[in-house]
Write an enzyme that holds these catalytic residues in place. Structure first.
Site, mmCIF file in Angstrom:
data_model
loop_
_atom_site.group_PDB
_atom_site.id
_atom_site.type_symbol
_atom_site.label_atom_id
_atom_site.label_comp_id
_atom_site.label_asym_id
_atom_site.label_seq_id
_atom_site.Cartn_x
_atom_site.Cartn_y
_atom_site.Cartn_z
ATOM 1 C CG ASP A 178 2.548 1.135 -1.375
ATOM 2 O OD1 ASP A 178 1.914 0.469 -2.203
ATOM 3 O OD2 ASP A 178 3.499 0.685 -0.725
ATOM 4 C CE1 TYR A 306 3.417 -5.483 0.390
ATOM 5 C CE2 TYR A 306 5.685 -4.733 0.665
ATOM 6 C CZ TYR A 306 4.475 -4.666 0.005
ATOM 7 O OH TYR A 306 4.322 -3.791 -1.048
ATOM 8 C CG HIS A 357 0.076 2.493 -6.131
ATOM 9 N ND1 HIS A 357 -1.067 2.496 -5.370
ATOM 10 C CD2 HIS A 357 1.034 1.928 -5.352
ATOM 11 C CE1 HIS A 357 -0.824 1.961 -4.190
ATOM 12 N NE2 HIS A 357 0.452 1.602 -4.152
#
Length: 384
Positions: A178, A306, A357
């Site tokens: 990630d 982000y 994930h």
């Protein structure tokens, strides 16, 4: 810089306030037989919130967390929380484990003993690691950045300084997925001499048009098509994080049930399960991670990363660090090896059909075994 021992402790006042807010949740409506197609399922969220309010024992989880050695260090002008567990072997390899969003250091707790003391878990005692698990800036018990610019590149700067100048290692290995993989890429480009090797997992659906080759293989074209479909169906949350994170922060920082819905839906979507999130995680595991986000008020600062990484994509160049890729067929969609090899060196490629994930959390034994096998093939590292 100086590291100080640190105990994780959330005040009774914060926990009482959390329970009070949970008891006053104003629930939305839901259409009949909605399942999870519209987002976080109302019946499950009611069940989880009730458990969080009435049955979840943070103090028990806190005691387990504090069985590990925690520290805080001032690195530059940023306080970094990290776990540092010494390996049982005589020449343990320093290994950094990097989480992403919506995870935290909590997702690494089960794998730490498998790496620090492999002998006690059926492994080779010569393959032990000194494990370092930092909380990213803006996550958990690390500082929340108050100035713009805390990008993946900047975090790589801080973590290399933490490992080399503060803790005192000459070189170190690193494992992540990630956002953690993004930090690894920056470390490999900016600090290649610091790295023994990298161990990575995960599908990256963010595709820059400049990355698309003129002659993709059949497998790469399928990957690109899957990435486009995934981005349209599942990545709206990331677009909001990347463009207007502050707007989300007000509601998520105010409502613990809202925070839970935002995060839990992602754990269900991204983990390997048959529609039941508790195929992958217990309620206590999910709520331990959620309580860390809630109590530290880091949902806003965590999603802001982000935005920062879109403003500063970092440095890109040759990545020639020895690298292992552990790839699950249940992580978003499959990534072909040739796609990864277009941008970085790949020494070991392992495909598995278990876990999604969050591999360290979902399948810690599998990940630990692959880490041990890969780094055993490398030359003996220089350690502290």
């Amino acid at each position: 810089m100086s590291s100080e021992p640190y105990d994780v402790e959330i005040s009774d006042e914060t926990l009482d306030d959390l329970r009070d807010r949970l008891s006053r949740t104003r629930w939305p409506d839901q259409v009949t037989d909605a399942g999870w197609e519209y987002g976080a399922n109302l019946e499950y969220m009611r069940e989880l919130v009730e458990y969080w309010r009435d049955d979840f024992d943070w103090r028990e989880q806190e005691a387990t967390i504090n069985e590990f050695d925690h520290y805080r260090a001032e690195v530059g002008d940023t306080g970094i929380h990290y776990i540092h567990e010494r390996g049982a072997g005589d020449n343990s390899t320093p290994l950094v484990l990097l989480h992403g969003w919506p995870g935290s250091f909590v997702q690494m707790l089960d794998i730490i003993p498998l790496l620090t003391d492999p002998k006690s878990h059926g492994g080779d005692p010569a393959e032990s690691f000194d494990v370092i698990v930092p909380s990213l800036p803006g996550y958990g018990f690390s500082d929340r950045p108050s100035e713009p610019g805390m990008s993946l590149s900047r975090i790589a700067d801080l973590f290399d300084k933490l490992l080399i100048e503060e803790i005192g290692y000459e070189r170190y290995a690193v494992r992540g997925s990630d956002l953690g993989s993004g930090i690894i890429q920056q470390l490999a480009v900016k600090y290649p001499d610091s790295l023994i090797g990298t161990h990575q997992s995960g599908t990256n659906p963010f595709i820059d048009e400049e990355q698309i080759p003129e002659d993709p293989t059949e497998a790469e074209q399928e990957f690109l098509d899957n990435a486009q479909n995934w981005n349209q169906q599942e990545m709206a949350y990331a677009m909001e994080h990347s463009t207007k994170p502050q707007t989300l922060s007000y509601g998520l920082n105010e409502s613990p049930s809202g925070l839970a819905a935002w995060i839990i839906e992602k754990f269900r979507t991204l983990s390997h399960n048959d529609g039941d999130i508790e195929d992958s995680f217990t309620k206590d595991e999910l709520l331990t991670n959620l309580t860390v986000y809630w109590a530290t008020e880091t949902i806003g600062s965590s999603i802001r990363l982000y935005y920062e990484m879109t403003q500063d994509p970092g440095e890109w160049g040759e990545m020639n660090t020895p690298t292992a890729m552990l790839m699950s067929s249940h992580d978003m969609f499959e990534t072909p090896r040739e796609w990864v090899e277009r941008t970085q060196r790949v020494d070991r490629w392992t495909e598995v059909s278990r876990g999604g994930h969050f591999l360290e959390w979902e399948e810690p034994e599998l990940v630990a075994e692959d880490i041990c096998e890969f780094f055993a093939t490398l030359d003996d590292p220089e350690t502290e």
